[in-house]
Design an enzyme around this catalytic site. Structure first.
Site, PDB file in Angstrom:
ATOM      1  N   ARG A 172     -10.458 -11.350   1.427  1.00  0.00           N
ATOM      2  CA  ARG A 172     -11.359 -12.345   0.808  1.00  0.00           C
ATOM      3  C   ARG A 172     -10.721 -13.722   0.808  1.00  0.00           C
ATOM      4  O   ARG A 172     -11.434 -14.735   0.784  1.00  0.00           O
ATOM      5  CB  ARG A 172     -11.734 -11.873  -0.601  1.00  0.00           C
ATOM      6  CG  ARG A 172     -10.548 -11.710  -1.516  1.00  0.00           C
ATOM      7  CD  ARG A 172     -10.877 -10.862  -2.728  1.00  0.00           C
ATOM      8  NE  ARG A 172     -10.954  -9.436  -2.409  1.00  0.00           N
ATOM      9  CZ  ARG A 172     -11.309  -8.489  -3.262  1.00  0.00           C
ATOM     10  NH1 ARG A 172     -11.644  -8.812  -4.495  1.00  0.00           N
ATOM     11  NH2 ARG A 172     -11.342  -7.228  -2.902  1.00  0.00           N
ATOM     12  N   LYS A 215       0.842  -1.202   0.000  1.00  0.00           N
ATOM     13  CA  LYS A 215       0.000   0.000   0.000  1.00  0.00           C
ATOM     14  C   LYS A 215       0.876   1.250   0.000  1.00  0.00           C
ATOM     15  O   LYS A 215       2.044   1.189   0.394  1.00  0.00           O
ATOM     16  CB  LYS A 215      -0.858   0.021   1.272  1.00  0.00           C
ATOM     17  CG  LYS A 215      -2.033  -0.933   1.259  1.00  0.00           C
ATOM     18  CD  LYS A 215      -2.841  -0.804   2.543  1.00  0.00           C
ATOM     19  CE  LYS A 215      -3.966  -1.810   2.604  1.00  0.00           C
ATOM     20  NZ  LYS A 215      -5.009  -1.609   1.581  1.00  0.00           N
TER      21      LYS A 215
HETATM   22  N1  BES Z   1      -8.235  -3.751   4.163  1.00  0.00           N
HETATM   23  C1  BES Z   1      -8.366  -3.303   2.832  1.00  0.00           C
HETATM   24  C2  BES Z   1      -9.639  -2.493   2.602  1.00  0.00           C
HETATM   25  C3  BES Z   1      -9.727  -1.179   3.314  1.00  0.00           C
HETATM   26  C4  BES Z   1      -9.234  -0.034   2.726  1.00  0.00           C
HETATM   27  C5  BES Z   1     -10.339  -1.082   4.543  1.00  0.00           C
HETATM   28  C6  BES Z   1      -9.339   1.174   3.386  1.00  0.00           C
HETATM   29  C7  BES Z   1     -10.461   0.141   5.193  1.00  0.00           C
HETATM   30  C8  BES Z   1      -9.958   1.266   4.613  1.00  0.00           C
HETATM   31  C9  BES Z   1      -8.400  -4.492   1.875  1.00  0.00           C
HETATM   32  O1  BES Z   1      -7.624  -5.578   2.262  1.00  0.00           O
HETATM   33  C10 BES Z   1      -7.850  -4.039   0.572  1.00  0.00           C
HETATM   34  O2  BES Z   1      -6.706  -3.665   0.544  1.00  0.00           O
HETATM   35  N2  BES Z   1      -8.663  -4.088  -0.476  1.00  0.00           N
HETATM   36  C11 BES Z   1      -8.258  -3.685  -1.761  1.00  0.00           C
HETATM   37  C12 BES Z   1      -8.711  -4.724  -2.751  1.00  0.00           C
HETATM   38  C13 BES Z   1      -8.176  -4.517  -4.141  1.00  0.00           C
HETATM   39  C14 BES Z   1      -6.687  -4.739  -4.155  1.00  0.00           C
HETATM   40  C15 BES Z   1      -8.861  -5.474  -5.084  1.00  0.00           C
HETATM   41  C16 BES Z   1      -8.903  -2.329  -2.042  1.00  0.00           C
HETATM   42  O3  BES Z   1     -10.051  -2.123  -1.670  1.00  0.00           O
HETATM   43  O4  BES Z   1      -8.225  -1.481  -2.605  1.00  0.00           O
HETATM   44 MN    MN Z   2      -5.623  -5.393   1.671  1.00  0.00          MN
END
Ligand code: BES
Ligand code: MN
Ligand code: ZN
Length: 496
Positions: free
Chosen positions: A349, A275
């Site tokens: 997921r 990230k």
């Molecule tokens: N934990 C994150 C989602 C999230 C983002 C929760 C911001 C709370 C605040 C999740 O694991 C994630 O990173 N999801 C990605 C999925 C994508 C890579 C398909 C996302 O939502 O960007």
């Molecule tokens: Mn994630």
């Protein structure tokens, strides 16, 4: 906090303050006449200058009120009489809960003059406890000490016949609010103080204290279960994974359980698909789904809810390293379905896939999963509400009425074949990312592949797990959202 109850003469109580709940008025209401008389018509003055008219959250402090032994009387506005509900009291008390007029004294009376609805009583204690919450564990010295000196609240009504209902509603509200505070506390704990092992220990400690069952699968046991999707996520971290299984039996022995599944990523760096740095620290809260589920089963046990409930929490840390899963890798899930890892940041997921499949072991009557799953929620409902998806209208309806009770908003999203197609891989059965389009829905479409033949509800609490600025009874930070929703759903559960 010590809670007391009274239907006696509150004028005689030698406390720091009597809090008077007042609905909106344009002339002095009958029940305030006597009070107005013995404070030199201060309320008439407040009305004239429109300084206090009973709007929700308005506060006015009357001192030297002759007819009260209390040091002061605090008028607390709850809003227009015809639209009053539990949330009016939650909000108003949430605001007062941090007000110095209340936090600077030791003992207070909350006086419900003419308010007889039990949900108002429950809303009041919830608003107080939720609004005044502050985590001090990581402060030191004087800063560690609470600046809230209130130690005792007496809930008072005029009529003795309401006393039992009052006590019942307040006790229930206290237990439910404490459940939400537990969820907040777990979410606020930094990942160096709250690893998957710590999460498992916490679950065992709560199970012991509140008398429900709890088993933990360690890494070897998880391998034995062939949870290949979960293990793929945890591989990159030095912190080993855990799989938490809690069981509470409040219903008849032969009744199938309601299974709750919560995402327990104690830190989500994104893994190799790292990230960006900004706000990455918020990802210590990526276990909020698991925290909410653990708090909900704990609260169900404390309330003695008459249902059989199972909580499953897969907990891992998602980190980049030489051991970490790489984009392009293919994992074999517990169910046997193969998953191409397009983006290691779509880890939630993966762990939920194996947990949902594991739920089959309990022959569930329904399964509800709660997860901070997709950042895309921000572009759908923002911080205002929770997207839900599922395959059963009755669960959705029950969840929606629970949302009315708890003032946590939910809104249904569809899962269509177009979304299902987005999650198909060209070389494996599935892929863990379908790109940016409909990101919240495609995550749901992915999970759907792992459910059994049971009613299922998916609850994505990403972003709403955090309050960016601070609201009446939700201070800035981790909200613990979903905990009251689950408990209300379980309390009013009807077979689906
Ligand atoms: N934990 C994150 C989602 C999230 C983002 C929760 C911001 C709370 C605040 C999740 O694991 C994630 O990173 N999801 C990605 C999925 C994508 C890579 C398909 C996302 O939502 O960007
Ligand atoms: Mn994630
Ligand atoms: Zn995540």
């Amino acid at each position: 906090m010590e809670l007391k109850y009274s239907s006696g003469n509150i004028n005689e109580l030698p406390v720091g303050a009597v809090v008077y709940f007042v609905s909106e008025f344009d002339k002095i209401p009958k029940n305030l006449k006597a009070l107005d008389d013995c404070c030199g018509n201060a309320i008439t003055d407040l009305l004239k200058t429109t300084e206090f008219t009973g709007k929700n959250g308005e506060i006015s402090v009357l001192r030297n009120v002759d007819c009260f032994k209390a040091m002061k009387v605090i008028l607390l506005g709850v809003g227009a009489k015809k639209s009053l509900n539990h949330d009016s009291f939650r909000k108003a008390m949430g605001i007062l809960s941090r007000h110095k007029s209340l936090t600077s004294i030791g003992r207070a009376v909350f006086y419900f003059d003419g308010f007889e609805d039990a949900s108002f009583y429950q809303g009041t204690i919830e608003g107080y406890l939720l609004g005044s919450f502050k985590l001090l564990d990581y402060k030191s010295g004087d800063d560690k000490k609470s600046k809230n000196f209130l130690k005792e609240i007496t809930f008072a009504v005029d009529n003795k016949k309401h006393l039992k209902r009052l006590e019942k509603a307040v006790t229930q509200g206290q237990i439910i609010a404490e459940g939400q505070l537990l969820a907040r506390t777990l979410g606020l704990m930094p990942s160096n103080y709250f690893t998957p092992i710590d999460f498992a220990e916490k679950a065992k400690e709560l199970a012991k204290k509140y008398k429900f069952k709890c088993r933990i699968l360690d890494e070897a046991a998880i391998e034995k279960e062939k949870m290949g999707a979960l293990l793929a996520v945890s591989k990159g971290s030095v912190e080993p994974p855990r799989f938490i299984i809690c069981e509470y039996k409040g219903g008849p022995a032969n009744r199938d359980p309601i299974v709750l599944v919560g995402k327990g990523v104690t830190f989500d760096s994104g893994g190799i698909s790292l990230k960006a740095g900004l706000n990455m620290g918020d990802m210590k809260g990526d276990m909020c789904g698991g925290g909410v589920v653990l708090s909900a089963i704990t609260t169900a046990a404390r309330l003695g809810i008459q249902q059989n409930i199972v909580a499953l929490i897969p907990t891992v840390e998602n980190m980049p390293s030489g051991h970490a899963t790489k984009p392009g890798d293919i994992h074999v899930s517990r169910k046997g379905l193969t998953i191409e890892n397009i983006n290691t940041d779509a880890e939630g997921r993966l762990i939920l896939a194996d947990a949902l499949d594991y739920a089959n072991k309990f022959n569930p009557q329904a399964v509800i999963d709660v997860a901070t799953l997709t950042g895309a929620t921000l572009y759908i409902l923002g911080y205002a509400g929770i997207p839900i998806m599922g395959n059963n209208d009755k669960i959705k309806d029950q969840f929606r009425s629970a949302a009315d009770n708890t003032a946590e908003k939910v809104w249904e999203l569809p899962i269509w074949d177009e979304h299902r197609d987005q999650m198909k891989s060209s070389i494996a059965d599935l892929q863990n990312s379908g790109g940016r389009a409909a990101g919240t829905i495609t995550a749901g479409a992915f999970l759907e592949n792992f459910i059994g033949d049971w009613p299922w509800l998916h609850v994505d609490i990403a972003y709403v797990d955090q309050e960016p600025s601070g609201k009446a009874y939700v201070p800035k930070g981790i909200t613990g959202i979903g905990m009251r929703l689950l408990v209300s759903t379980l309390q009013n559960w009807k077979k689906v």
